[in-house]
Design an enzyme around this catalytic site. Structure first.
Site, PDB file in Angstrom:
ATOM      1  N   HIS A 175      -4.971 -34.348 -16.576  1.00 35.16           N
ATOM      2  CA  HIS A 175      -5.354 -34.876 -17.895  1.00 35.16           C
ATOM      3  C   HIS A 175      -4.985 -36.493 -18.205  1.00 35.16           C
ATOM      4  CE1 HIS A 175      -5.039 -30.560 -18.420  1.00 35.16           C
ATOM      5  NE2 HIS A 175      -5.954 -30.385 -18.765  1.00 35.16           N
TER       6      HIS A 175
ATOM      7  N   ARG B 149     -14.620 -32.363 -13.667  1.00 40.80           N
ATOM      8  CA  ARG B 149     -13.795 -32.306 -12.495  1.00 40.80           C
ATOM      9  C   ARG B 149     -14.499 -32.173 -10.998  1.00 40.80           C
ATOM     10  NH1 ARG B 149      -9.293 -27.591 -14.088  1.00 40.80           N
ATOM     11  NH2 ARG B 149     -11.684 -27.672 -14.546  1.00 40.80           N
TER      12      ARG B 149
ATOM     13  N   SER C 184      -4.209 -26.123 -14.924  1.00 42.90           N
ATOM     14  CA  SER C 184      -3.220 -26.251 -14.781  1.00 42.90           C
ATOM     15  C   SER C 184      -2.150 -24.267 -14.919  1.00 42.90           C
ATOM     16  CB  SER C 184      -3.045 -25.874 -16.457  1.00 42.90           C
ATOM     17  OG  SER C 184      -3.062 -27.243 -18.236  1.00 42.90           O
TER      18      SER C 184
HETATM   19  N1  COA Z   1      -7.178 -32.351 -15.179  1.00 40.80           N
HETATM   20  C1  COA Z   1      -6.444 -31.101 -15.170  1.00 40.80           C
HETATM   21  N2  COA Z   1      -7.165 -30.399 -15.249  1.00 40.80           N
HETATM   22  C2  COA Z   1      -7.378 -29.711 -15.744  1.00 40.80           C
HETATM   23  C3  COA Z   1      -8.645 -31.133 -16.544  1.00 40.80           C
HETATM   24  C4  COA Z   1      -8.286 -32.685 -15.862  1.00 40.80           C
HETATM   25  N3  COA Z   1      -8.426 -33.158 -15.745  1.00 40.80           N
HETATM   26  N4  COA Z   1     -10.107 -30.968 -17.216  1.00 40.80           N
HETATM   27  C5  COA Z   1      -9.280 -29.107 -17.356  1.00 40.80           C
HETATM   28  N5  COA Z   1      -8.139 -29.303 -17.285  1.00 40.80           N
HETATM   29  C6  COA Z   1      -7.995 -27.392 -16.735  1.00 40.80           C
HETATM   30  C7  COA Z   1      -7.435 -27.023 -17.898  1.00 40.80           C
HETATM   31  O1  COA Z   1      -5.586 -27.673 -17.917  1.00 40.80           O
HETATM   32  C8  COA Z   1      -7.919 -25.371 -17.978  1.00 40.80           C
HETATM   33  O2  COA Z   1      -6.693 -24.984 -17.223  1.00 40.80           O
HETATM   34  P1  COA Z   1      -6.670 -23.648 -16.897  1.00 40.80           P
HETATM   35  O3  COA Z   1      -7.625 -22.567 -17.439  1.00 40.80           O
HETATM   36  O4  COA Z   1      -5.866 -23.204 -16.016  1.00 40.80           O
HETATM   37  O5  COA Z   1      -5.727 -23.177 -19.070  1.00 40.80           O
HETATM   38  C9  COA Z   1      -8.878 -25.657 -17.355  1.00 40.80           C
HETATM   39  O6  COA Z   1      -9.146 -26.844 -16.336  1.00 40.80           O
HETATM   40  C10 COA Z   1     -10.018 -25.052 -18.117  1.00 40.80           C
HETATM   41  O7  COA Z   1      -9.865 -26.214 -18.641  1.00 40.80           O
HETATM   42  P2  COA Z   1     -10.346 -26.442 -20.771  1.00 40.80           P
HETATM   43  O8  COA Z   1     -11.806 -25.951 -20.502  1.00 40.80           O
HETATM   44  O9  COA Z   1     -10.563 -27.973 -21.694  1.00 40.80           O
HETATM   45  O10 COA Z   1      -9.899 -25.819 -21.532  1.00 40.80           O
HETATM   46  P3  COA Z   1      -9.504 -25.111 -22.253  1.00 40.80           P
HETATM   47  O11 COA Z   1      -8.596 -24.510 -22.996  1.00 40.80           O
HETATM   48  O12 COA Z   1      -8.092 -26.172 -21.963  1.00 40.80           O
HETATM   49  O13 COA Z   1      -9.436 -26.052 -23.311  1.00 40.80           O
HETATM   50  C11 COA Z   1     -10.923 -25.990 -25.512  1.00 40.80           C
HETATM   51  C12 COA Z   1     -10.530 -25.676 -24.223  1.00 40.80           C
HETATM   52  C13 COA Z   1      -9.750 -26.111 -26.704  1.00 40.80           C
HETATM   53  C14 COA Z   1     -11.246 -27.698 -25.834  1.00 40.80           C
HETATM   54  C15 COA Z   1     -11.751 -25.270 -26.032  1.00 40.80           C
HETATM   55  O14 COA Z   1     -11.596 -23.908 -26.031  1.00 40.80           O
HETATM   56  C16 COA Z   1     -12.127 -25.948 -27.987  1.00 40.80           C
HETATM   57  O15 COA Z   1     -13.087 -26.618 -28.313  1.00 40.80           O
HETATM   58  N6  COA Z   1     -12.086 -24.228 -28.312  1.00 40.80           N
HETATM   59  C17 COA Z   1     -11.433 -24.416 -30.438  1.00 40.80           C
HETATM   60  C18 COA Z   1     -13.015 -23.517 -30.496  1.00 40.80           C
HETATM   61  C19 COA Z   1     -14.458 -24.299 -30.056  1.00 40.80           C
HETATM   62  O16 COA Z   1     -14.821 -25.051 -31.070  1.00 40.80           O
HETATM   63  N7  COA Z   1     -14.790 -24.046 -29.535  1.00 40.80           N
HETATM   64  C20 COA Z   1     -16.248 -23.989 -28.823  1.00 40.80           C
HETATM   65  C21 COA Z   1     -17.364 -23.320 -29.489  1.00 40.80           C
HETATM   66  S1  COA Z   1     -18.271 -22.720 -28.624  1.00 40.80           S
END
Ligand code: COA
Length: 162
Positions: A17, A90, A128
């Site tokens: 991140h 990724r 994560s």
């Molecule tokens: N390096 C390391 N890890 C990474 C990464 C990177 N560059 N990019 C993503 N990851 C990891 C994250 O840590 C996460 O790990 P985990 O599942 O073990 O916790 C996983 O990859 C998925 O990441 P991400 O897709 O970013 O999920 P998230 O839960 O961290 O975030 C939101 C998702 C918050 C961005 C998304 O759900 C959101 O916008 N929610 C708000 C509600 C909304 O508007 N939804 C969309 C309507 S369709």
């Protein structure tokens, strides 16, 4: 002022991140790290812990701000005049979900653009959850998280490396 939001759960923030944020910070005047208050995930760290960890990492970077948000990203960005979402990619497997999310966000907020940044090769497999699993069983998380986050992980799991 060009403001972009980098949303996620950050439970916890990893070096993958941080790499995305550092690179995005070169393209925008301000990066808002938006920690999503996700009641569908059961986070290891409280919202306040996650905020503190991220604030400590970026304490010397005045272009980075940390906030938490609830509800739809499209609504939060509209209410706060943010027009760009940063997402890290990724692997090809991330693409379908990311594309779906970008199109949905665009549908909900026509002014919102999503900018994808390819993850650095070294971090393409990182998540994560993977870091939490390593810490839970006393594995070395130092290549993947900062020292403060590593300590917090070992404390949370009462793991030997603490
Ligand atoms: N390096 C390391 N890890 C990474 C990464 C990177 N560059 N990019 C993503 N990851 C990891 C994250 O840590 C996460 O790990 P985990 O599942 O073990 O916790 C996983 O990859 C998925 O990441 P991400 O897709 O970013 O999920 P998230 O839960 O961290 O975030 C939101 C998702 C918050 C961005 C998304 O759900 C959101 O916008 N929610 C708000 C509600 C909304 O508007 N939804 C969309 C309507 S369709």
């Amino acid at each position: 002022m060009r403001i972009a939001i980098y949303p996620g759960s950050f439970d916890p923030i990893t070096k993958g991140h941080i790499d995305i944020i550092d690179r995005a910070a070169k393209m925008f005047d301000k990066i808002v790290i938006g920690i999503f208050d996700n009641n569908q995930k059961n986070p290891l760290f409280s919202m306040q812990q996650r905020i503190n960890m991220i604030k400590n990492i970026f304490k010397d970077n005045t272009h980075v701000e940390v906030i938490c948000f609830k509800g739809l990203l499209a609504d939060f960005t509209r209410d706060n005049n943010i027009s760009v979402v940063i997402r890290g990619l990724r692997a090809v497997s991330d693409f379908e979900y990311e594309f779906q999310m970008a199109l949905t966000n665009k549908k909900l907020n026509a002014n919102l653009e999503t900018v994808f940044i390819p993850a650095r090769e070294y971090y393409t497999y990182l998540s994560s959850s993977m870091v939490k699993t390593l810490a839970r069983y006393g594995g070395d998380v130092s290549p993947f998280v900062t020292d403060e986050v590593a300590t917090a992980l070992y404390v949370a799991y009462g793991s030997k490396r603490c």
